[in-house]
Each structure stands twice: as C-alpha cells, then as structure tokens.
Design an enzyme around this catalytic site. Structure first.
Site, PDB file in Angstrom:
ATOM      1  N   LEU A  11      86.403   6.917  65.561  1.00 44.13           N
ATOM      2  CA  LEU A  11      87.497   6.032  65.194  1.00 44.13           C
ATOM      3  C   LEU A  11      87.553   5.917  63.672  1.00 44.13           C
ATOM      4  O   LEU A  11      86.584   5.498  63.035  1.00 44.13           O
ATOM      5  CB  LEU A  11      87.311   4.653  65.826  1.00 44.13           C
ATOM      6  CG  LEU A  11      87.159   4.616  67.358  1.00 44.13           C
ATOM      7  CD1 LEU A  11      87.290   3.188  67.866  1.00 44.13           C
ATOM      8  CD2 LEU A  11      88.180   5.514  68.042  1.00 44.13           C
ATOM      9  N   GLU A 154      83.522 -10.880  72.832  1.00 44.42           N
ATOM     10  CA  GLU A 154      83.770 -10.936  71.393  1.00 44.42           C
ATOM     11  C   GLU A 154      83.549 -12.353  70.880  1.00 44.42           C
ATOM     12  O   GLU A 154      83.747 -13.337  71.596  1.00 44.42           O
ATOM     13  CB  GLU A 154      85.198 -10.473  71.078  1.00 44.42           C
ATOM     14  CG  GLU A 154      85.470  -9.020  71.420  1.00 44.42           C
ATOM     15  CD  GLU A 154      84.596  -8.061  70.637  1.00 44.42           C
ATOM     16  OE1 GLU A 154      84.219  -8.388  69.495  1.00 44.42           O
ATOM     17  OE2 GLU A 154      84.287  -6.977  71.169  1.00 44.42           O
ATOM     18  N   ARG A 333      75.448  25.729  33.242  1.00 38.64           N
ATOM     19  CA  ARG A 333      76.638  25.693  34.079  1.00 38.64           C
ATOM     20  C   ARG A 333      76.586  26.820  35.113  1.00 38.64           C
ATOM     21  O   ARG A 333      75.672  27.646  35.100  1.00 38.64           O
ATOM     22  CB  ARG A 333      77.880  25.785  33.197  1.00 38.64           C
ATOM     23  CG  ARG A 333      78.046  24.574  32.274  1.00 38.64           C
ATOM     24  CD  ARG A 333      79.113  24.795  31.231  1.00 38.64           C
ATOM     25  NE  ARG A 333      80.422  25.010  31.848  1.00 38.64           N
ATOM     26  CZ  ARG A 333      81.487  25.443  31.171  1.00 38.64           C
ATOM     27  NH1 ARG A 333      81.373  25.738  29.871  1.00 38.64           N
ATOM     28  NH2 ARG A 333      82.638  25.606  31.784  1.00 38.64           N
ATOM     29  N   HIS A 363      68.152  25.848  20.123  1.00 38.18           N
ATOM     30  CA  HIS A 363      68.927  24.731  19.592  1.00 38.18           C
ATOM     31  C   HIS A 363      70.403  25.070  19.488  1.00 38.18           C
ATOM     32  O   HIS A 363      70.770  26.161  19.046  1.00 38.18           O
ATOM     33  CB  HIS A 363      68.475  24.345  18.165  1.00 38.18           C
ATOM     34  CG  HIS A 363      67.044  24.606  17.871  1.00 38.18           C
ATOM     35  ND1 HIS A 363      66.050  23.694  18.117  1.00 38.18           N
ATOM     36  CD2 HIS A 363      66.420  25.689  17.348  1.00 38.18           C
ATOM     37  CE1 HIS A 363      64.878  24.194  17.751  1.00 38.18           C
ATOM     38  NE2 HIS A 363      65.072  25.407  17.286  1.00 38.18           N
TER      39      HIS A 363
END
Length: 456
Positions: A11, A154, A333, A363
């Site tokens: 649901l 309920e 990356r 560096h």
C-alpha cells in the site's frame, strides 16, 4: 515448511501531507534508498510471484522512480481506507496463492520476520503481525478470547476497556487469495472514520471458525511507520546503528557507531578501521587492513588491502589496488584506477584516469582521461587539458616520467618513458623517451624595478 505460492500487495497511495513535500511519502529515502524500495526488495527476496503496488498521489513520480522494478500498478483513486486499497488489488489475486499485505512507509520490515509470519499462517486462516506497546494510543487493539485472536478494534472505535489492551495491530498480514477476496467483498464502512478497514477481515475469519495466528517481529523498528520527517530521521538512526553494530561484531572498527552511515552494501576484510562521519554508498568493498579517515565518502568502489584514505576524501566508482594512499581532500571520480602503491595527495582530482604502480600525484592536480605509467611523479599544479569545448581527448604518460610543477598537458598527447617535463611547461606535442620537454618565456630581469604606487 513448504509454503504456497505468494504475491505481495504494497500500500503506497497516501499523500504524506505531514512530510510537507512535493515528493510522494514513500519515495523519501532511508539509508539512501526510497522507503518503498526497501519493501519491494523484501518482497522480492521472499520470492513473491507478483508485487502489486497500490498507488494514488504522485503516481507519475512513483512510476519513474520504480521503473526498473517488475510491479503491477494498481490505482486507488480515492483513499477510502486500507480495505478499499486491497479491494482495488483483489482482481489480481489467484485463489490458490497466499497474499501478503505490506506498507510502503514501513521500510524496515525484515525478510526473516516475514518468513516466520508466512510459515505461521494456518491453513485457511490468517497470519497476523502484532506487537505489544506500553502506550498503544492510536493503534488498533487485538481482541482475544481464551488466548485466541478474535478481531481488531481501531482506537477510535474501541471501548474504554478495549483501549487498555497493549497488543496492537501492525497492519501486516497474510491470507489465502480466495479467502481474502471473499472477506474483502464483505467489508463495510460503518465506523467512526467512514472507511473500509482491512482489519475487519480478522473478525470475519473468526466468525467462519478460521484460525488467526499472531507473530511478533524481532525488533519494534521493523513495524514502525513514517508519517513525518522527524519519524523518518529517527528511523534512519535506528537503522544506521543496527548496521554499525553488525559491522562491529564482524570485526570492523568503527570509532563512533553513532557517526557512521551505510547507504548500500559493505563487503570488508579483516582489521578495517573507519573513523567518524564516514558515508558508505552503493556497493563498496574494503580489503584487509584498510583505514578510512574522518569525513570520507566512498561510493561503488573497491579498495584494496592496506590502503589508507585520509580525511575528507571522496571516492566514487573507483578501483584501488593494494597499499595505495589517498588524500586528505582528494577526489576520485568515476573511472579512476590506482595500481599498487600509488599515491594521490591533497586537492588532487582524477576522472577516467589510471595511475600506475608506485606513481604519485601529491598536490593540486587534475588527471582526466589519462593513463599514467609506473613510478611517475606528477608535480603540484599539473593539469591534463582533456577538453576542447566539444570533445574529450586522452593523455598518455609512460613509466618513470617526471612531470614538473605547474605543467599543462594539452591532449591528445603522449609522453614517452623516462621523459622529464620541466616546471611551468605547456606540452602540446608528443615527448620522446628520456627527453626533456621545456616551454618557457626566457627570463629577464630589470634592475631597480619599482612597483606602481597607488594614487591617493
């Protein structure tokens, strides 16, 4: 135990008003994955023949986000209760299969608990997942006679006596498809909410003399739902601490389990050490004796034995061989590859680039679309100029090359084995083996030079 074939209904039609978001509630993420995706994954791991997803609000967004999942999409145009949602899915139920009902905003339900529920379901009856709470306010209460489950009331419909019951309904249940369809057809909305409650099928089953077996989850967090961002953040921390505990017990040293996030899968060797505020995303493999400093992000990468990643380094879709050292403040990356013993220092970025054995970029360097050989020294400030504004080009650097500081290599270009590039050089043509490449304006010196003075 031999189980019947099973399909799952999830649901996921709620608007999630209390999230204050344009995104459907079930698409909000926990551990980097949409809540509903956690539930779909559990259903698939259980071996569900079909997964029916009942949706309403934000259907287009849901379909786009979950397009790779093999789902049967069931529209609930009006949100008239859980029973009404199940009625929309009922035409797809086979009579001879079991139907397991789950919720897209209850993301931490475990496969182990669901399998126990499935195993416990009596023939012709219902398996029901329940818990006991010290404060059950707001939840449907489990009613029993002589220990047997007779129904669910309920909270808004419960008497004062029934509200003293501590055993509550989690909403997760399993029943036979033919029985489920018959009971769903008998539901009415004659209650305080004016909705069709799926919980009413418990009383219908009891009236038919069917057995209802209650099963408890291993942990309360498995059945906690999310209605707002505060609940989501709390559940995130519960989940993350559970993952941290598992890793600690498996031999990974987490310096502070409260400051570690796993948003995927971590495979690890022995004697791995992870400092604070580290985030692991996607599928990550860490070899033996890997050390990761504080503030690092590692995503979809393989880190070899004896590698050390210093603080505040980001590694994504990269592959590191043994004994590499990275960072601090480095960025690898997608497509970055380091061979054994390579070193990438502070403020170095690599993308689609390979750094050979024992090579160093210490560096302030960018290596993109590059192949760097073994035992190469890349000086500070070196840049591979790989993009001409339209296309990318490759730089190839052979073994034993020395690249001086502040060098620009304008691709496509090849530097031969053993070559030396003088500091400040812009390389635009190939450099031969063992050659020295230098391109500088001749230095001049003007004696007695006086700097310009600012006008007052």
């Amino acid at each position: 135990m031999l189980n019947n074939a099973m399909s799952v209904v999830i649901l996921a039609a709620g608007k999630g008003t209390r999230m204050y978001s344009d995104l459907p509630k079930v698409l909000h993420t926990l551990a980097g994955k949409a809540m509903v995706q956690h539930v779909i994954d559990a259903a698939n791991e259980l071996g569900a023949a079909h997964v029916h997803l009942v949706y309403g609000h934000g259907g287009d967004l849901l379909k786009q986000a979950l397009k790779d999942d093999n789902l049967n999409w069931v529209l609930q145009a009006e949100q008239l209760g859980t029973g009404h949602a199940m009625q929309q899915a009922a035409p797809f139920f086979a009579d001879d299969e079991d139907i397991l009902m789950l919720y897209g905003d209850v993301p931490l339900i475990s496969v182990e608990t669901l399998q126990r529920l499935r195993d416990a379901k009596p023939q012709g009856g219902i398996g029901l997942l329940t818990v006991k709470l010290d404060d059950p306010t707001g939840y449907g209460r489990i009613t029993r006679e002589n220990g047997k489950v007779t129904g669910i009331v309920e909270h808004k419909d419960a008497t004062d006596e029934q509200r003293q019951i501590q055993e509550i309904n989690t909403g997760i249940l399993i029943a036979n498809g033919a029985d489920m369809k018959r009971w769903l057809a008998k539901l009415t909305n004659n209650n305080a909410q004016g909705e069709y409650y799926i919980t009413d099928i418990i009383a219908l089953a009891y009236q038919e003399g069917r057995e209802i077996v209650a099963v408890h989850p291993q942990r309360l967090s498995e059945v906690e739902g999310v209605n707002n961002r505060l609940q989501l953040s709390r559940l995130e921390r519960v989940y993350q601490f559970e993952q941290a505990e598992k890793l600690l017990l498996a031999g990974v040293m987490l310096r502070d389990p409260a400051r570690f996030d796993l948003r995927g899968t971590l495979t690890h060797g022995r004697d791995v050490e992870i400092d604070t505020n580290v985030i692991i995303e996607g599928n990550v493999t860490l070899g033996h004796r890997v050390k990761i400093g504080t503030g690092c992000v590692i995503k979809n990468s393989v880190i070899g034995d004896d590698c050390e990643i210093s603080p505040y380094t980001v590694v994504e879709d990269a592959n590191l061989a043994a004994a590499c050292t990275i960072g601090p403040f480095a960025r690898l990356r997608p497509g970055a590859e380091l061979l054994e013993g390579a070193h990438v220092g502070n403020f170095v970025e690599m993308k689609k680039a390979r750094l050979g054995k024992g090579s160093k970029a210490g560096h302030l360097t960018y290596l993109g679309d590059a192949e760097v050989g073994d035992n190469v020294n890349i000086g500070a400030g070196t840049i591979t100029c790989n993009y001409d504004g339209a296309n990318k080009f490759k730089t190839i650097i052979g073994d034993d090359v020395f690249v001086g500081s502040d060098t620009q290599l304008v691709a496509p270009v090849t530097v031969g084995k053993g070559a030396t590039i003088a500091a400040g050089t812009t390389v635009t043509r190939n450099v031969g083996e063992n050659a020295l490449a230098i391109s500088r304006v001749p230095q001049s010196q003007k004696e007695g030079w006086r700097r310009p003075v600012k006008k007052k």
